[in-house]
Write a protein that holds these residues in place. Structure first.
Motif, PDB file in Angstrom:
ATOM      1  N   GLU A  75       0.823  -1.214   0.000  1.00 43.55           N
ATOM      2  CA  GLU A  75       0.000   0.000   0.000  1.00 43.55           C
ATOM      3  C   GLU A  75       0.855   1.262   0.000  1.00 43.55           C
ATOM      4  O   GLU A  75       0.583   2.211  -0.724  1.00 43.55           O
ATOM      5  CB  GLU A  75      -0.938   0.003   1.218  1.00 43.55           C
ATOM      6  N   SER A  99       2.596   1.624  -3.292  1.00 45.55           N
ATOM      7  CA  SER A  99       1.619   2.029  -4.299  1.00 45.55           C
ATOM      8  C   SER A  99       1.308   3.527  -4.182  1.00 45.55           C
ATOM      9  O   SER A  99       1.203   4.231  -5.190  1.00 45.55           O
ATOM     10  CB  SER A  99       0.369   1.177  -4.131  1.00 45.55           C
ATOM     11  N   ASN A 100       1.195   4.041  -2.967  1.00 41.05           N
ATOM     12  CA  ASN A 100       0.983   5.484  -2.779  1.00 41.05           C
ATOM     13  C   ASN A 100       2.170   6.289  -3.310  1.00 41.05           C
ATOM     14  O   ASN A 100       1.996   7.329  -3.945  1.00 41.05           O
ATOM     15  CB  ASN A 100       0.786   5.816  -1.297  1.00 41.05           C
ATOM     16  N   GLY A 129      -5.225   1.108   1.904  1.00 40.89           N
ATOM     17  CA  GLY A 129      -4.444   2.330   1.873  1.00 40.89           C
ATOM     18  C   GLY A 129      -3.518   2.578   3.043  1.00 40.89           C
ATOM     19  O   GLY A 129      -3.089   1.663   3.754  1.00 40.89           O
TER      20      GLY A 129
HETATM   21 MG    MG Z   1      -3.161   4.092  -1.661  1.00 42.29          MG
END
Ligand code: MG
Ligand code: ADP
Length: 621
Positions: free
Chosen positions: A31, A34-35, A123
């Motif tokens: 996560e 990915s951010n 997230g």
């Molecule tokens: Mg994210």
């Protein structure tokens, strides 16, 4: 510095994450990376599209720094960054409406809720599974001031001014008990490779590398930095930038196959759904192709992040030999298998993918016939399974499947067989049930040979089941020649019906064979053989019944064949004049038994067969 409260929804979400996602805490890294990758994408886009950002430096990278002593990990990127306002709104509230909707559906029942959790991205907050404190230092691109956001994931968060040399974001995790397992460079490398190997930006890992010092007989620790991902989401690059070797290399890495693929299909969909697919066909069928527990060959990615490689719902089962990648922009990162089963996005991707794959097979059949033969040698059979299971693509599959035939060497398509049909031919004929050699010597073929009508030889064990459900190819009927009804097609109206003159013999046969046959008739399909057996339209053939029993199906009703005899055959003619003699009984049985043997059916009473044969031999010698 004042404490700020999380929005109520954030508290709810944190509760849920910490309590429901515990089985896979490692996804925190996926996560956060990915951010970081999103933030780099955003900055890249701005430096290309927005004049105000054109002059900004863009040196994209993601850095993981592990401090084993302090039990901390930082994830730093050189992306778009966040200012004070962004930090508060992005990391203190939930902006995404999807997540809000999701949270409003929560019932408070932990079990039900954890099923729902698959429907939205977890997230940033997933990092609280492994960290008791998270510090974010971020500086927004184009701004001078940096900001620090700190939280324990329980009592809210603080935001205060900070410093950062360049734009970007650094996330510092203080591992908790659960997180300690990740303070390990091997573990981190493994997780990056698993989920983020194809993130388009380089990911570096800085850690304490131990090396054995032979002189001083101890291990020395040095700080080392290594790139840990391949940084090449090859499939996201335009086709014209990719070489054959790029494709082959990627194939080998996703499939584990050491040979080159037979061919591949790379497509990008843009529109209401955005996704990229890259499918490969292996040059040899996978070894587990016919095992119930076959391995899925297509991996699911969401925005270049690996999601799963064992989802049987990505493609229909008959295409299980296809390898490759589906990369969707529209699925949530933590989409679960349960969700995939009824997800509309995936259903559309799957439907479109099947169409494209079958379209490519067709294309190769037309334009690269040699290659197509190689393909057929490996995959004709799974395509036949598709006829059975994929009703919507039946027409396309019928065009793709190839058949052995009495008319050509090698294999033929239905389209070509159609082209060879004779004037007045009532359909395309085929024979099933048994090995190729057995089928080719079947007495049922005799009349077709004589009339020079093509018959397809269907020698796969699934052929009878599959093709008994398929009546037509376009407008043309597909007909099994071992059925009573196909005899009608062969009747020559100008020839007198033989049934009347044969009656005494037919009566004798019926009386002698009794229960063992359904009917005895004069045949129109035989040339060189005295007799044959056929089955009724809706009934499985004798061979099929035999196979089903051998497979352990006990409750197969004993269906009886219809015996047909050849009125023009010498044996039949002679027998007709001697129906009153005792030897006629033996001959009657031998006519049935030889017909069964020719169809590959095992005789129930071989001893009786041999005795009759010997009596007849004795008479004629
Ligand atoms: Mg994210
Ligand atoms: P999502 O990524 O699905 O939007 P997250 O919880 O992962 O949800 O992140 C929330 C938001 O925080 C992001 O949409 C983004 O605006 C911001 N954000 C998170 N990490 C970063 C980062 N490394 N750089 C810039 N913005 C970030």
């Amino acid at each position: 510095m004042s404490k700020r409260e999380f929005q109520t929804e954030v508290n709810q979400l944190l509760q849920l994450i910490v309590h429901s996602l515990y089985s896979h805490p490692e996804i925190f890294l996926r996560e956060l990376i990915s951010n970081a990758s999103d933030a780099l994408d955003k900055l890249r886009h701005l430096t290309i599209a927005d004049d105000a950002y054109k002059a900004l430096p863009f040196d994209p990278r993601i850095d993981l720094e592990l401090d084993e002593e302090k039990q901390t990990l930082t994830i730093a990127d050189t992306g778009i960054g966040m200012n004070e306002e962004d930090l508060v709104s992005h990391l203190g509230t939930i902006a995404r409406s999807g997540t809000k909707n999701f949270l409003s559906q929560l019932s408070g029942d932990a079990k039900k809720d954890s099923n729902l959790i698959g429907q939205f991205g977890v997230g940033f907050y997933s990092a609280f599974m492994v960290a008791d404190t998270i510090e974010v230092v971020s500086r927004k691109a184009g701004e001078e001031q940096a900001w620090r956001w700190v939280s324990d994931g329980k009592s809210g968060f603080d935001v205060s001014p900070a410093e950062r040399a360049v734009a970007g974001t650094t996330i510092l995790l203080h591992f908790n008990e659960e997180g300690k397992q990740y303070a390990n460079s091997w573990r981190l490398r493994e997780i990056v490779k698993k989920y983020s190997n194809h993130i388009a930006f380089p990911i570096f890992l800085t850690y304490d590398k131990s090396e054995w010092n032979a002189e001083e007989k101890k291990s020395d620790k040095t700080r080392a930095t290594e790139q840990v991902n391949a940084a090449s989401a090859l499939w996201r690059r335009p086709k014209n930038e990719l070489t054959e070797d790029d494709y082959k290399e990627l194939y080998k890495s996703v499939s584990g196959d050491s040979q080159d693929p037979l061919f591949w299909l790379h497509t990008k969909a843009e529109g209401s759904l955005e996704y990229t697919t890259l499918f490969y066909v292996p040059s040899k069928a996978p070894l587990d192709l016919y095992q119930a527990e076959y391995k899925v060959g297509v991996k699911l990615y969401v925005k270049r992040v690996f999601i799963m490689d064992d989802a049987k719902e990505l493609l229909p089962q008959y295409l299980r030999f296809v390898r490759g990648i589906i990369d969707s922009e529209d699925l949530p990162l933590n989409v679960s298998r349960e969700i995939l089963q009824q997800n509309r996005v995936l259903t559309s991707i799957r439907t479109a993918s099947v169409k494209k794959i079958l379209g490519e097979f067709k294309n190769i059949a037309t334009n690269q016939p040699e290659l197509y033969l190689q393909f057929i040698a490996e995959y004709n059979r799974p395509l036949k399974e598709g006829l059975y299971g994929d009703f919507t693509n039946r027409e396309a599959l019928l065009e793709l499947i190839r058949f052995k035939s009495t008319a050509v060497e090698g294999v033929t398509s239905l389209a070509d067989a159609k082209g060879r049909m004779k004037e007045g031919q009532k359909g395309i004929y085929y024979i099933t049930g048994g090995s190729e050699a057995l089928l080719r010597s079947s007495p049922l073929l005799e009349i077709y040979k004589k009339k020079d009508i093509e018959v397809l030889i269907l020698d796969d064990d699934i052929d009878e089941i599959v093709f008994s459900g398929i009546d037509k190819y376009g407008e043309i009927e597909l007909k099994a020649i071992n059925k009573t009804s196909t005899g009608e097609d062969l009747k020559d109206e100008t020839e007198p019906d033989k049934a009347e003159e044969l009656k005494p013999l037919l009566d004798l046969l019926k009386a002698t064979l009794g229960d063992h046959v359904k009917d005895v008739r004069a045949s129109v399909r035989l040339a060189d053989s005295p007799s044959c057996i056929v089955s009724d339209e809706e009934e499985p053939s004798m061979q099929m019944q035999q196979m089903l029993r051998a497979m352990g199906q006990k409750d197969i009703p004993a269906l009886k064949p219809t015996l047909e005899i050849n009125p023009d055959h010498e044996i039949v003619k002679k027998l007709l004049s001697r129906t009153a003699e005792p030897i006629a009984q033996d001959a009657a049985w031998l006519l049935l038994d030889q017909a069964l043997l020719m169809e590959g059916v095992t005789l129930k009473d071989p001893a009786a067969f041999v005795q009759r044969l010997n009596r007849v031999m004795n008479l004629s010698l």
